[in-house]
Scaffold this motif. Structure first.
Motif, short mmCIF file in Angstrom:
data_model
loop_
_atom_site.label_atom_id
_atom_site.label_comp_id
_atom_site.label_asym_id
_atom_site.label_seq_id
_atom_site.Cartn_x
_atom_site.Cartn_y
_atom_site.Cartn_z
N GLU A 1 0.83 -1.30 0.10
CA GLU A 1 0.01 -0.08 -0.11
C GLU A 1 1.18 1.33 0.05
OE1 GLU A 1 -3.75 1.86 2.40
OE2 GLU A 1 -3.02 -0.10 3.05
N ALA A 2 1.96 1.14 0.76
CA ALA A 2 2.80 2.34 0.96
C ALA A 2 3.35 2.58 -0.40
CB ALA A 2 3.91 2.02 2.12
N SER A 3 3.73 1.69 -1.33
CA SER A 3 4.49 1.76 -2.38
C SER A 3 3.65 2.44 -3.46
CB SER A 3 5.12 0.23 -2.98
OG SER A 3 6.30 -0.28 -1.99
N LYS A 4 2.32 1.64 -3.45
CA LYS A 4 1.25 2.28 -4.38
C LYS A 4 0.88 3.73 -4.21
CE LYS A 4 -0.95 -2.33 -5.11
NZ LYS A 4 -2.11 -3.05 -4.56
N LYS A 5 1.15 4.33 -3.01
CA LYS A 5 0.88 5.39 -2.62
C LYS A 5 2.10 6.32 -3.07
CE LYS A 5 -2.86 4.87 0.55
NZ LYS A 5 -3.34 5.17 1.93
N GLY A 6 3.24 5.81 -3.35
CA GLY A 6 4.43 6.70 -3.65
C GLY A 6 4.77 7.01 -2.43
N LEU A 7 5.07 6.48 -1.19
CA LEU A 7 5.45 6.83 0.06
C LEU A 7 6.54 5.92 0.62
CD1 LEU A 7 2.24 7.05 2.02
CD2 LEU A 7 3.49 9.12 0.91
N LEU A 8 6.73 4.78 -0.14
CA LEU A 8 7.94 3.84 0.21
C LEU A 8 8.68 3.70 -1.13
CD1 LEU A 8 8.78 2.57 2.79
CD2 LEU A 8 7.70 0.25 1.92
N ASP A 9 10.05 3.62 -0.97
CA ASP A 9 10.97 3.11 -2.18
C ASP A 9 10.75 1.80 -2.64
OD1 ASP A 9 13.55 2.39 -3.37
OD2 ASP A 9 13.98 4.59 -3.05
N LEU A 10 10.93 1.49 -3.97
CA LEU A 10 10.53 0.46 -4.76
C LEU A 10 11.49 -0.68 -4.41
CD1 LEU A 10 8.45 1.58 -7.65
CD2 LEU A 10 7.66 0.61 -5.78
N ASN A 11 12.68 -0.03 -4.11
CA ASN A 11 13.85 -1.20 -3.86
C ASN A 11 13.55 -2.33 -2.90
OD1 ASN A 11 16.25 -2.40 -3.40
ND2 ASN A 11 17.78 -0.58 -3.29
N PRO A 12 13.51 -3.52 -3.32
CA PRO A 12 13.08 -4.86 -2.56
C PRO A 12 14.20 -4.83 -1.26
CG PRO A 12 14.04 -5.59 -4.65
CD PRO A 12 13.87 -4.08 -4.84
N ASN A 13 15.29 -4.35 -1.59
CA ASN A 13 16.39 -4.60 -0.47
C ASN A 13 16.38 -3.53 0.53
OD1 ASN A 13 17.33 -7.09 -1.71
ND2 ASN A 13 18.29 -5.82 -3.00
N LYS A 14 15.49 -2.60 0.45
CA LYS A 14 15.53 -1.36 1.48
C LYS A 14 14.08 -1.06 1.91
CE LYS A 14 19.70 0.69 1.77
NZ LYS A 14 20.44 1.15 3.08
N LEU A 15 13.99 -0.56 3.33
CA LEU A 15 12.90 -0.02 3.49
C LEU A 15 13.26 1.33 4.09
CD1 LEU A 15 12.42 -2.89 6.71
CD2 LEU A 15 10.85 -2.53 4.39
N LYS A 16 12.72 1.92 2.76
CA LYS A 16 12.93 3.71 2.66
C LYS A 16 12.02 4.46 2.28
CE LYS A 16 16.35 6.32 -0.06
NZ LYS A 16 17.34 6.21 -1.19
N ALA A 17 11.76 5.45 2.90
CA ALA A 17 10.68 6.31 2.41
C ALA A 17 11.08 7.20 1.21
CB ALA A 17 10.34 7.45 3.70
N THR A 18 10.21 7.50 0.47
CA THR A 18 10.42 8.47 -0.92
C THR A 18 10.74 9.75 -0.04
OG1 THR A 18 8.16 8.49 -1.21
CG2 THR A 18 9.39 6.73 -2.32
N GLU A 19 10.68 10.72 -0.94
CA GLU A 19 10.75 12.21 -0.82
C GLU A 19 9.16 12.47 -0.31
OE1 GLU A 19 12.88 14.69 -0.53
OE2 GLU A 19 14.58 13.42 -0.72
N GLN A 20 8.17 11.83 -1.05
CA GLN A 20 6.67 12.13 -0.80
C GLN A 20 6.55 11.29 0.69
OE1 GLN A 20 4.01 10.99 -3.63
NE2 GLN A 20 2.39 11.80 -2.11
N GLY A 21 7.44 10.34 0.93
CA GLY A 21 7.09 9.78 2.15
C GLY A 21 7.65 10.40 3.33
N LEU A 22 8.75 11.01 3.15
CA LEU A 22 9.31 11.74 4.40
C LEU A 22 8.61 13.11 4.58
CD1 LEU A 22 13.13 11.62 3.49
CD2 LEU A 22 12.03 10.59 5.42
#
Length: 405
Positions: free
Chosen positions: A373-394
């Protein structure tokens, strides 16, 4: 908060899902937080556990409080036996109200009881209004190697509105003194202040940058519940003005060589705060002192503690029971994903995906729905090896974190 006053921690029984074996294959790094609960004046925006000293007198019994802290630490030793402490943070309140002699006694007692890493980072918060050259030299001699100065602003009008006891010139003087005695100095700055303009915010950052301290904290003033400002809110800039201030000053910080590594923290190369990084990576920490919180992991559980908030009640509990706990519990497995994400998603680099299992003992599939859900909303980076917020997520961090509740 649990109001029980049991002399021994009462931990929940393991849930069936966790009872099949150890949940942690390795324990995380361990830090020590020491809370000093007094300050010269309670700021109208402050929701920390701080108590104003009475005018015209010291207002606290230093020797009695230090004795309580040492006893408190001793009660924790069986829970952390054999583990090294890699950072210490003395926060408040205003820890710089302690005498240099008292600080030396406290840190000597800590060194005698716990195994500190050779390069242990030892931070003390200080108020520019209580900084004296001789005293800071004494703190450095006692073992403090990092100081965090609560500057907030360099402009007298803003400092007055924030209820600070120092003025702009005293802030500059305090930084100059601190830089003489400590290899690492952090400046706390706030933005979105009452009636703050874009130009005034820029002047604050440019003044801070002129000192070239290795670390800066730059955070937005928020009206917290149970503060004076919550009851009597000042006129603050609107959201658009606050965004403009943030973007302007972020650019200034980055141009000056400071990297944003956490929502509100900026550092020159390799100058990140080790203690706070441990919090944000869901590490462990002993918490001693009035109102202090602690988190300690074991192979089969992760526990939290909370101590008596009021300094007098805290000291009395330590003296009469040898224990000031008002809450001691195991974190239920269902709460671990949110607690983990609440911290790690604040980091601009995030953490490796495997850290989730290492620090919680849970498999990543327990949060797969929230991650999608977080990835679909653009809040979470799509890299499967990372748990990382996008700029929008931050930018919309609360929305991102809530997905893991």
């Amino acid at each position: 908060m649990n109001s029980s006053h049991n002399s021994k921690p009462v931990l929940n029984t393991l849930k069936p899902a966790l009872a099949t074996g150890p949940i942690l294959t390795a324990l995380p790094p361990l830090s020590l937080y020491i809370h000093f609960p007094w300050c010269e004046k309670k700021c109208p925006y402050c929701d920390f556990n701080s108590h104003q000293v009475k005018e015209g007198q010291q207002g606290f019994d230093e020797a009695r409080y230090i004795k309580a802290l040492i006893t408190d630490l001793e009660t924790e030793l069986p829970r952390i036996w054999g583990r090294q402490v890699h950072s210490i943070f003395i926060g408040g309140g205003t820890p710089s109200l302690l005498s240099a002699k008292g600080m030396n006694e406290l840190l000597s007692a800590v060194r005698a009881r716990v195994n500190l890493e050779p390069d242990c980072e030892i931070t003390m918060e200080a108020n520019p209004g209580s900084v004296e050259t001789e005293k800071l030299a004494g703190f450095a001699q006692a073992g403090i190697n990092r100081v965090s100065l609560g500057i907030q602003s360099f402009q007298d009008e803003q400092l007055k509105a924030l209820g600070r006891i120092h003025n702009g010139e005293e802030a500059k003087r305090a930084i100059a003194i601190a830089l003489q005695h400590f290899k690492s100095v952090n400046l706390d700055l706030m933005f979105g202040l009452p009636n703050q303009t874009l130009e005034a915010a820029k002047a604050d950052i440019e003044t801070a940058l002129s000192f070239k301290t290795p670390h800066l904290s730059f955070y937005n003033l928020t009206l917290e519940p149970n503060t004076y400002f919550a009851s009597f809110p000042p006129k603050l800039p609107n959201d658009e003005e606050i965004d403009a201030i943030f973007e302007q000053n972020l650019a200034l910080l980055e141009a000056a060589g400071y990297r944003r590594y956490e929502v509100s923290a900026y550092a020159q190369k390799d100058q990140e705060c080790k203690h706070n990084l441990n919090y944000w990576r869901f590490g462990d920490y002993i918490g001693i002192g009035a109102g202090a919180h602690g988190k300690i992991s074991f192979p089969d559980k992760i526990t939290r503690q909370v101590r008596e908030r009021h300094p007098e009640t805290y000291m009395q509990a330590m003296e009469t029971k040898g224990n000031a706990l008002i809450e001691a519990k195991e974190i239920p497995s269902k709460d671990l994903p949110f607690e983990f994400m609440l911290n790690v998603l604040r980091l601009t680099d995030g953490v490796d995906t495997v850290t989730f299992s290492e620090r919680t003992g849970l498999t990543l599939n327990v949060v797969s729905k929230a991650l999608d859900e977080a990835s679909k909303k653009g809040l979470l980076d799509l890299n499967p090896n990372k748990l990382k917020a996008t700029e929008q997520g931050l930018r919309y961090l609360n929305n991102l974190q809530e997905l893991f509740l």
